[in-house]
Design an enzyme around this catalytic site. Structure first.
Site, PDB file in Angstrom:
ATOM      1  N   HIS A 163       8.415  -4.013  16.756  1.00  0.00           N
ATOM      2  CA  HIS A 163       7.708  -2.745  16.987  1.00  0.00           C
ATOM      3  C   HIS A 163       6.197  -2.973  16.991  1.00  0.00           C
ATOM      4  O   HIS A 163       5.447  -2.074  17.313  1.00  0.00           O
ATOM      5  CB  HIS A 163       8.078  -1.756  15.883  1.00  0.00           C
ATOM      6  CG  HIS A 163       7.504  -2.139  14.556  1.00  0.00           C
ATOM      7  ND1 HIS A 163       7.988  -3.214  13.825  1.00  0.00           N
ATOM      8  CD2 HIS A 163       6.455  -1.656  13.852  1.00  0.00           C
ATOM      9  CE1 HIS A 163       7.266  -3.349  12.737  1.00  0.00           C
ATOM     10  NE2 HIS A 163       6.333  -2.418  12.722  1.00  0.00           N
ATOM     11  N   ASP A 164       5.772  -4.164  16.565  1.00  0.00           N
ATOM     12  CA  ASP A 164       4.349  -4.476  16.475  1.00  0.00           C
ATOM     13  C   ASP A 164       3.886  -5.241  17.712  1.00  0.00           C
ATOM     14  O   ASP A 164       4.660  -5.532  18.618  1.00  0.00           O
ATOM     15  CB  ASP A 164       4.077  -5.333  15.229  1.00  0.00           C
ATOM     16  CG  ASP A 164       3.963  -4.495  13.959  1.00  0.00           C
ATOM     17  OD1 ASP A 164       3.612  -3.305  14.051  1.00  0.00           O
ATOM     18  OD2 ASP A 164       4.222  -5.053  12.874  1.00  0.00           O
ATOM     19  N   ASP A 219       7.142  -5.700   3.558  1.00  0.00           N
ATOM     20  CA  ASP A 219       6.062  -5.510   4.525  1.00  0.00           C
ATOM     21  C   ASP A 219       4.762  -6.159   4.058  1.00  0.00           C
ATOM     22  O   ASP A 219       4.392  -6.052   2.881  1.00  0.00           O
ATOM     23  CB  ASP A 219       5.833  -4.004   4.719  1.00  0.00           C
ATOM     24  CG  ASP A 219       4.795  -3.706   5.789  1.00  0.00           C
ATOM     25  OD1 ASP A 219       4.967  -4.186   6.916  1.00  0.00           O
ATOM     26  OD2 ASP A 219       3.811  -3.004   5.485  1.00  0.00           O
ATOM     27  N   ARG A 273       0.322  -0.144  20.046  1.00  0.00           N
ATOM     28  CA  ARG A 273       1.693  -0.573  19.739  1.00  0.00           C
ATOM     29  C   ARG A 273       2.713   0.483  20.144  1.00  0.00           C
ATOM     30  O   ARG A 273       3.881   0.168  20.387  1.00  0.00           O
ATOM     31  CB  ARG A 273       1.831  -0.900  18.245  1.00  0.00           C
ATOM     32  CG  ARG A 273       1.072  -2.147  17.839  1.00  0.00           C
ATOM     33  CD  ARG A 273       1.123  -2.374  16.342  1.00  0.00           C
ATOM     34  NE  ARG A 273       0.512  -1.266  15.614  1.00  0.00           N
ATOM     35  CZ  ARG A 273       0.561  -1.124  14.285  1.00  0.00           C
ATOM     36  NH1 ARG A 273       1.187  -2.021  13.548  1.00  0.00           N
ATOM     37  NH2 ARG A 273      -0.021  -0.099  13.703  1.00  0.00           N
ATOM     38  N   GLU A 327       7.932 -10.415   5.822  1.00  0.00           N
ATOM     39  CA  GLU A 327       7.183 -10.088   7.045  1.00  0.00           C
ATOM     40  C   GLU A 327       5.795 -10.683   6.907  1.00  0.00           C
ATOM     41  O   GLU A 327       4.859 -10.038   6.447  1.00  0.00           O
ATOM     42  CB  GLU A 327       7.122  -8.572   7.260  1.00  0.00           C
ATOM     43  CG  GLU A 327       6.608  -8.183   8.639  1.00  0.00           C
ATOM     44  CD  GLU A 327       5.142  -7.770   8.697  1.00  0.00           C
ATOM     45  OE1 GLU A 327       4.563  -7.807   9.795  1.00  0.00           O
ATOM     46  OE2 GLU A 327       4.552  -7.427   7.652  1.00  0.00           O
ATOM     47  N   HIS A 351       0.845  -1.200   0.000  1.00  0.00           N
ATOM     48  CA  HIS A 351       0.000   0.000   0.000  1.00  0.00           C
ATOM     49  C   HIS A 351       0.872   1.238   0.000  1.00  0.00           C
ATOM     50  O   HIS A 351       2.058   1.176   0.333  1.00  0.00           O
ATOM     51  CB  HIS A 351      -0.899   0.003   1.241  1.00  0.00           C
ATOM     52  CG  HIS A 351      -0.168  -0.348   2.516  1.00  0.00           C
ATOM     53  ND1 HIS A 351      -0.100  -1.630   3.002  1.00  0.00           N
ATOM     54  CD2 HIS A 351       0.566   0.402   3.384  1.00  0.00           C
ATOM     55  CE1 HIS A 351       0.615  -1.659   4.120  1.00  0.00           C
ATOM     56  NE2 HIS A 351       1.043  -0.439   4.361  1.00  0.00           N
ATOM     57  N   GLN A 388      -4.026   4.169   4.379  1.00  0.00           N
ATOM     58  CA  GLN A 388      -3.087   3.241   3.719  1.00  0.00           C
ATOM     59  C   GLN A 388      -3.867   2.478   2.657  1.00  0.00           C
ATOM     60  O   GLN A 388      -4.633   1.568   2.988  1.00  0.00           O
ATOM     61  CB  GLN A 388      -2.480   2.277   4.748  1.00  0.00           C
ATOM     62  CG  GLN A 388      -1.480   2.943   5.673  1.00  0.00           C
ATOM     63  CD  GLN A 388      -1.165   2.111   6.907  1.00  0.00           C
ATOM     64  OE1 GLN A 388      -2.062   1.779   7.686  1.00  0.00           O
ATOM     65  NE2 GLN A 388       0.101   1.770   7.096  1.00  0.00           N
ATOM     66  N   ARG A 402      12.921  -5.201   3.852  1.00  0.00           N
ATOM     67  CA  ARG A 402      11.913  -5.916   4.637  1.00  0.00           C
ATOM     68  C   ARG A 402      10.595  -5.777   3.891  1.00  0.00           C
ATOM     69  O   ARG A 402      10.055  -4.690   3.747  1.00  0.00           O
ATOM     70  CB  ARG A 402      11.812  -5.294   6.018  1.00  0.00           C
ATOM     71  CG  ARG A 402      10.659  -5.800   6.885  1.00  0.00           C
ATOM     72  CD  ARG A 402      10.496  -4.856   8.075  1.00  0.00           C
ATOM     73  NE  ARG A 402       9.475  -5.262   9.012  1.00  0.00           N
ATOM     74  CZ  ARG A 402       8.172  -4.993   8.889  1.00  0.00           C
ATOM     75  NH1 ARG A 402       7.705  -4.368   7.820  1.00  0.00           N
ATOM     76  NH2 ARG A 402       7.327  -5.354   9.831  1.00  0.00           N
TER      77      ARG A 402
HETATM   78  C1  OTU Z   1       3.072  -4.539   9.192  1.00  0.00           C
HETATM   79  O1  OTU Z   1       2.407  -5.346  10.147  1.00  0.00           O
HETATM   80  C2  OTU Z   1       3.936  -3.558   9.955  1.00  0.00           C
HETATM   81  O2  OTU Z   1       4.878  -4.245  10.727  1.00  0.00           O
HETATM   82  C3  OTU Z   1       3.051  -2.698  10.807  1.00  0.00           C
HETATM   83  O3  OTU Z   1       3.771  -1.841  11.661  1.00  0.00           O
HETATM   84  C4  OTU Z   1       2.154  -1.921   9.870  1.00  0.00           C
HETATM   85  O4  OTU Z   1       1.186  -1.235  10.637  1.00  0.00           O
HETATM   86  C5  OTU Z   1       1.436  -2.816   8.870  1.00  0.00           C
HETATM   87  O5  OTU Z   1       2.245  -3.828   8.303  1.00  0.00           O
HETATM   88  C6  OTU Z   1       0.936  -1.989   7.704  1.00  0.00           C
HETATM   89  O6  OTU Z   1       2.023  -1.511   6.937  1.00  0.00           O
HETATM   90  O7  OTU Z   1      -0.870  -6.237  10.964  1.00  0.00           O
HETATM   91  O8  OTU Z   1      -0.099  -5.570  13.382  1.00  0.00           O
HETATM   92  O9  OTU Z   1       0.126 -10.621   8.863  1.00  0.00           O
HETATM   93  O10 OTU Z   1       0.379  -8.760  10.819  1.00  0.00           O
HETATM   94  O11 OTU Z   1       1.877  -7.189   8.025  1.00  0.00           O
HETATM   95  C7  OTU Z   1       0.852  -5.635  12.381  1.00  0.00           C
HETATM   96  C8  OTU Z   1       0.944  -9.557   8.684  1.00  0.00           C
HETATM   97  C9  OTU Z   1       0.286  -5.991  11.058  1.00  0.00           C
HETATM   98  C10 OTU Z   1       0.496  -8.379   9.500  1.00  0.00           C
HETATM   99  C11 OTU Z   1       1.521  -7.329   9.352  1.00  0.00           C
HETATM  100  C12 OTU Z   1       1.175  -6.006   9.855  1.00  0.00           C
END
Ligand code: OTU
Length: 632
Positions: A390-391, A284, A507, A326, A185, A252, A282
């Protein structure tokens, strides 16, 4: 002549020759042509499978872009390409150590980050992931995951030239640079997005825009809600009443990869980044890049074909660039992205989640089972093992695996969620719920390592738990990745609640600013920060001098004790076969491993963490949260 299947390879080859610039040396051009010979058939076949033969004119443009990008590639990066080609498994070394941080939160800006290089070196980093640092909407950009231009650094952090300089300086210090490639996105402020909404014929098919709810409703019947706190479903309404696909936040907007121009445009952005000196991108949110009505629109076969096509483009124009997947999804799906021809590196979300599970339950069965059946990945690939990111932490283990151990996945997730947000008696954890969805029962957990492990709650075992968690990611095989600041035990930061742009996204509790006071006491083992730092440093140092810990090969070791995890890392020491047996006690009490359990091992072993020879014939007793790295 064009064949029935679109442009022939010869036609593309002829066009390519005219793309050669006068300044390009024979050697450089020949190396490109050699890679074209090797990669083009794969790229073309992938393109046909995704888009059909009618998209060959777009494929030609992709190849021409790659040729231009190769000719733009700085000489030092071409030298790097050549040296990495001689040592393609450089990332499997036991000397690898990753770190991740936000540029602004950790160091203010890129100039500040540069000043931290001596610390990174001292810590032993060989890999640095800088969180998204590109131009993004000012108010809320999901921590940079809404990109408005892939070719501009956020001006508050610095410039693209500074990023390229930083990459060079890091490389000079033995540190590879990792940045995000947020390709599912863009932000709603990206030029493509503005033009799409304005109905520009070149861009309107870059996104998924519908005049009414018919198609959105049809898709939403089978698609999971990802950020339900932000908006229900997967679509948001534009001001003019139309609907646009937005899997994550409303700002997004998902790109439409059914349009081959989107692939070409994003391949161009990727190669641009590669030429700034980025070593790893990475990738995403890989699971979401292909949509198909009537499916979950996650991890569809075309998502893999697209990644493989991006991979082939890299091999042409930035041969040493690596992909990190990821995919924080079911473990069966996570592994599907891992392949030298797709993503060479992948986060290991299962190991991450199960480390926390073992800390909560004080039992190791799920983690031992995951290491036994889900750790092995192809040659030429590696896990990125981490304690937290970070998530949020999501409980992505397989229900079928859990059932074999008598664990009900649904109930167990409820327990874990309650435990980690301190709604369970005697919990040491101080996490915060993320995307708590009472309708589906889904919930994930936010927080720093220290707060989740008990330091915030004042639990006496917190420091030992933090070390135990890190010891696993340092020794199972793959690249260990530290969330910088966790090595000094940074705590949750509740300040995000005062910022309206962040308050709705828990987060942020786990993304504190640089903990200067903790870093200042890191050498003083009498402080929490110092106890964590000095002991973690010791683990890192031992890893770096233990060649058996290179690569990813792992052989299970059954400890016959429900609280003690065991595994073996067979490898080479000075050219001779050698194995390190790892034991890790997740209980709050001492645990014994019987002499019988150890009877297959030699009489004595060298315990690497203490440097002491250890007798194994009478069994071993591990102190609470105790560790042994036994060279046998
Ligand atoms: C990723 O994570 C990033 O690490 C996040 O920080 C972003 O917010 C997101 O993409 C959008 O760019 O849902 O809670 O199954 O879990 O891609 C994190 C994969 C997310 C998702 C993951 C996403």
């Amino acid at each position: 002549m064009d064949s029935a299947h679109g442009l022939t390879e010869n036609r593309i080859r002829a066009e390519l020759r005219s793309a050669r610039r006068t300044g390009t040396s024979d050697a450089e051009w020949e190396s490109f042509e050699a890679r074209f010979d090797a990669e083009f058939p794969r790229l073309q076949s992938l393109f046909h499978r995704i888009y059909g033969p009618h998209a060959d004119s777009e494929l030609l443009q992709v190849v021409l872009d790659a040729a231009a990008s190769w000719q733009d590639r700085p000489a030092d990066l071409k030298t790097l390409d050549a040296s990495r080609a001689m040592a393609p498994d450089w990332f499997s070394s036991n000397k690898m150590l990753g770190g991740v941080c936000y540029v602004d939160l950790y160091a203010g800006n890129l100039a500040g980050l540069r000043e931290r290089i001596p610390y990174f070196r001292d810590l032993g980093l060989t890999y640095l992931h800088l969180m998204p640092l590109f131009l993004a909407p000012e108010e809320n950009s999901d921590g940079g995951y809404a990109v408005s231009s892939y070719r501009d650094v956020d001006p508050s952090l610095g410039t693209m030239d500074e990023l390229a300089d930083l990459a060079r300086e890091l490389r000079g210090n033995g540190i590879a640079l990792v940045v995000d490639f947020i390709f599912n996105h863009t932000s709603n402020e990206h030029e493509w997005a503005r033009r799409a909404v304005a109905d520009d014929p070149e861009y309107r098919d870059f996104y998924w825009i519908y005049p009414d709810r018919d198609m959105p409703d049809a898709y939403e019947r089978t698609v999971r809600e990802i950020f339900p706190d932000d908006h229900p479903g997967s679509f948001v309404q534009l001001e003019d009443g139309r609907w646009i696909w937005a899997t994550f936040h409303s700002f997004q907007w998902d790109l439409n990869y059914r349009n081959p121009r989107v692939f070409r445009a994003m391949a161009g952005e990727m190669l641009y980044l590669a030429n700034q000196g980025v070593d790893v991108v990475r990738m995403d949110a890989v699971a979401f890049i292909w949509k198909q009505l009537g499916t979950t629109c996650e991890s569809l076969p075309e998502a893999h074909l697209l990644l493989q096509a991006f991979n082939a483009v890299c091999r042409l124009a930035a041969p040493s660039l690596l992909f990190k997947s990821e995919a924080i999804v079911h473990p069966d799906e996570v592994v599907q992205y891992i392949d030298p021809g797709e993503c060479q590196l992948s986060y290991n979300p299962l190991q991450m989640a199960l480390i926390w599970n073992s800390l909560a339950t004080r039992e190791v069965s799920l983690l031992a089972q995951a290491l036994e059946r889900r750790h092995d990945i192809p040659d030429g690939t590696a896990w990125v093992n981490y304690v937290r990111s970070h998530d949020d932490i999501g409980w992505t283990f397989s229900d079928e695996d859990a059932a074999e151990l008598g664990i009900n996945g649904h109930d167990h997730r409820r327990f874990l969620n309650a435990f980690f947000v301190n709604r369970f008696p005697d919990s040491f954890a101080r996490g915060v719920p993320f995307q708590d969805n009472p309708r589906t029962g889904d919930c994930r957990i936010s927080g720093t390592t220290a707060s989740l492990a008990g330091l915030e709650a004042g639990d006496g075992a917190a420091v030992a738990r933090i070390l135990l968690a890190h010891s696993i990611v340092l020794s199972t095989g793959g690249i260990p990745l530290l969330y910088l600041g966790d090595e000094v035990g940074q705590l949750n930061d509740y300040g995000y609640l005062d910022d309206p742009a962040k308050a709705g996204d828990s987060r942020w509790v786990g993304r504190p600013t640089y903990p200067a006071d903790r870093y200042a006491t890191r050498q003083d083992a009498a402080t929490d920060a110092g106890a964590i730092f000095t002991r973690l440093r010791h683990l890192i140092d031992i890893r770096k001098t233990t060649p058996e810990l290179a690569g990813g090969r792992l052989v299970p070791f059954d400890t016959n004790n429900a609280h003690v995890l065991g595994y073996q890392r067979p490898g080479l020491l000075d050219g001779e076969e050698s194995t390190v047996v790892v034991l890790a006690n997740f209980a709050d009490s001492p645990q014994h491993i019987s002499a019988e359990t150890l009877s297959g091992l030699p009489e004595t072993a060298l315990e690497l963490l203490s440097g002491e020879p250890t007798r194994l014939r009478t069994g071993l007793t591990l102190e609470p949260h105790g560790l042994r790295w036994l060279r046998v």
